[in-house]
Scaffold this motif. Structure first.
Motif, short mmCIF file in Angstrom:
data_model
loop_
_atom_site.label_atom_id
_atom_site.label_comp_id
_atom_site.label_asym_id
_atom_site.label_seq_id
_atom_site.Cartn_x
_atom_site.Cartn_y
_atom_site.Cartn_z
N ASP A 190 35.82 39.00 6.67
CA ASP A 190 36.87 38.03 6.35
C ASP A 190 36.57 36.68 7.03
OD1 ASP A 190 38.25 39.93 4.89
OD2 ASP A 190 39.59 40.46 6.54
N THR A 191 36.17 36.75 8.31
CA THR A 191 35.86 35.52 9.06
C THR A 191 34.62 34.84 8.49
OG1 THR A 191 36.86 36.40 11.07
CG2 THR A 191 35.27 34.61 11.33
N TYR B 257 33.61 34.98 5.44
CA TYR B 257 34.02 34.41 4.15
C TYR B 257 34.73 33.07 4.35
CZ TYR B 257 36.27 34.15 -0.45
OH TYR B 257 36.70 33.75 -1.69
N GLU B 258 35.58 33.01 5.34
CA GLU B 258 36.33 31.77 5.61
C GLU B 258 35.41 30.64 6.07
OE1 GLU B 258 39.04 33.16 8.51
OE2 GLU B 258 40.23 34.34 7.09
N HIS C 48 35.45 43.38 -1.44
CA HIS C 48 35.57 42.09 -0.79
C HIS C 48 34.90 41.00 -1.62
CE1 HIS C 48 35.54 38.97 2.27
NE2 HIS C 48 36.40 39.70 2.94
N THR D 104 37.86 45.04 7.93
CA THR D 104 36.78 44.13 7.51
C THR D 104 37.03 42.72 8.04
OG1 THR D 104 37.91 43.70 5.42
CG2 THR D 104 36.27 45.46 5.43
#
Length: 352
Positions: free
Chosen positions: A131-132, A134-135, A196, A127
């Motif tokens: 993740d990117t 979200y950041e 997530h 994922t």
């Protein structure tokens, strides 16, 4: 691309995912809420603007980040996206880039080909993309997680539509095994996505119908397809997430299953030549949220002013209680940009 009078630049209001949640709970959001399954790449670039254009091509997941910024600038409170690159194997198909036969590329035709079939597993795909996102998330936004096609769509792609009909008649046990092989993997896929922190809701995208009826007989839908959707919806609800359905086609024969058995919170995808969104809202909005619905053909064939007026009328009709404004399906590249912008302007310019 000429936006005409309909685009005044990125919206100034902060994204607030709670607006979509209120719509799905059949409540009135703080402002008219937009929903779109997909936008085309040209719109992504245009709406994202110069900020995204300056990103280097080598930036990880640049297209997804561009999409997120485009959605934010256009006034959406979320981004629709797949949780990973997980997919189901596909056979070779001849197509012209826009249409694909439902009968070509069949890979499972009998028990022996089923035994030989090599499945992909959702756990083998990471994922990193979300993740990117979200950041780099804009304040107030979350993700609506889509699947790589649904239970019925993937089974048809693997078996071929005509061949699936023969299997259902001749070998129900094989049909069960194929549907279970697809459904169980999608359930695991959503299990990974729901873990997530950026997942706000899930959408089960699975086209179930033709213009006049469901693609399989209602009994077969209830036997093979609907139970897997119920398991995925139950999983989402068990983790406190709301669950939407995207499906094209005439689904009247299974609407009670959609609402009362699976317990979808919202239904997306409507066509005027089946049942208009206005009619669907009148009939079902006391039982399920109605999402989108301004017919894509209408958006393409009418003037921006006509699109704006119909969109505005839908906002006034519903008060946005249990309704989010958007197209009946998505915004492909043949939709005139001004017409799309006229539609979303009806929401952006309206205050309760």
């Amino acid at each position: 691309m000429n936006p005409g009078k309909w685009w005044k630049g990125p919206v100034k209001q902060q994204a607030d995912f709670n607006n979509l949640l209120k719509v799905l709970k059949r409540q009135k959001p703080s402002r008219p809420t937009l929903f779109e399954l997909f936008l085309n790449k040209d719109l992504h670039s245009y709406l994202a603007g110069p900020e995204a254009a300056e990103w280097p091509e080598s930036r990880p997941f640049r297209p997804s980040l561009t999409r997120m910024l485009a959605y934010r600038n256009a006034g959406y409170d979320y981004l629709t996206i797949a949780a990973s690159d997980f997919k189901f194997p596909r056979g070779e198909r001849r197509h012209d880039g826009r249409t694909i036969s439902l009968n070509e590329g069949a890979m499972i035709t009998d028990r022996e080909s089923f035994k030989r079939f090599k499945w992909f597993e959702p756990e083998d795909f990471d994922t990193a993309k979300i993740d990117t996102l979200y950041e780099n998330r804009p304040e107030g936004m979350k993700l609506v997680i889509l699947s790589p096609g649904g239970v019925l769509e993937n089974v048809i792609a693997i078996t071929g539509y005509d061949n699936l009909c023969f299997i259902l008649a001749d070998d129900p046990d094989l049909a069960r095994d194929i549907f279970d092989s697809v459904g169980s993997r999608l359930l695991r896929y959503y299990g990974l996505a729901l873990s997530h922190p950026y997942t706000g809701a899930i959408m089960l995208n699975d086209d179930w119908g033709f213009k006049t009826q469901t693609m399989l007989a209602p009994d077969d839908m209830q036997r093979y397809v609907i139970p897997w959707h119920k398991k995925m919806a139950d999983l989402g609800h068990s983790q406190g997430k709301l669950v939407m359905m995207h499906s094209c086609g005439q689904l009247e024969a299974v609407m009670d299953d959609i609402i009362d058995v699976i317990r979808f919170d919202g239904k997306h995808s409507f066509e005027d030549n089946i049942t208009s969104v206005e009619q669907m809202y009148d009939k079902y909005s006391d039982r399920i949220a109605i999402i989108g619905g301004i017919d894509v053909d209408f958006i393409c064939r009418h003037t921006p002013d006509e699109v704006y007026r119909r969109s505005k009328a839908m906002i006034e009709k519903t008060g946005c209680k249990g309704y989010a404004l958007g197209s009946g399906n998505s915004i492909p590249d043949y939709v005139p940009m001004q017409n799309y912008l006229a539609m979303i302007s009806a929401a952006i310019e309206t205050r309760f």
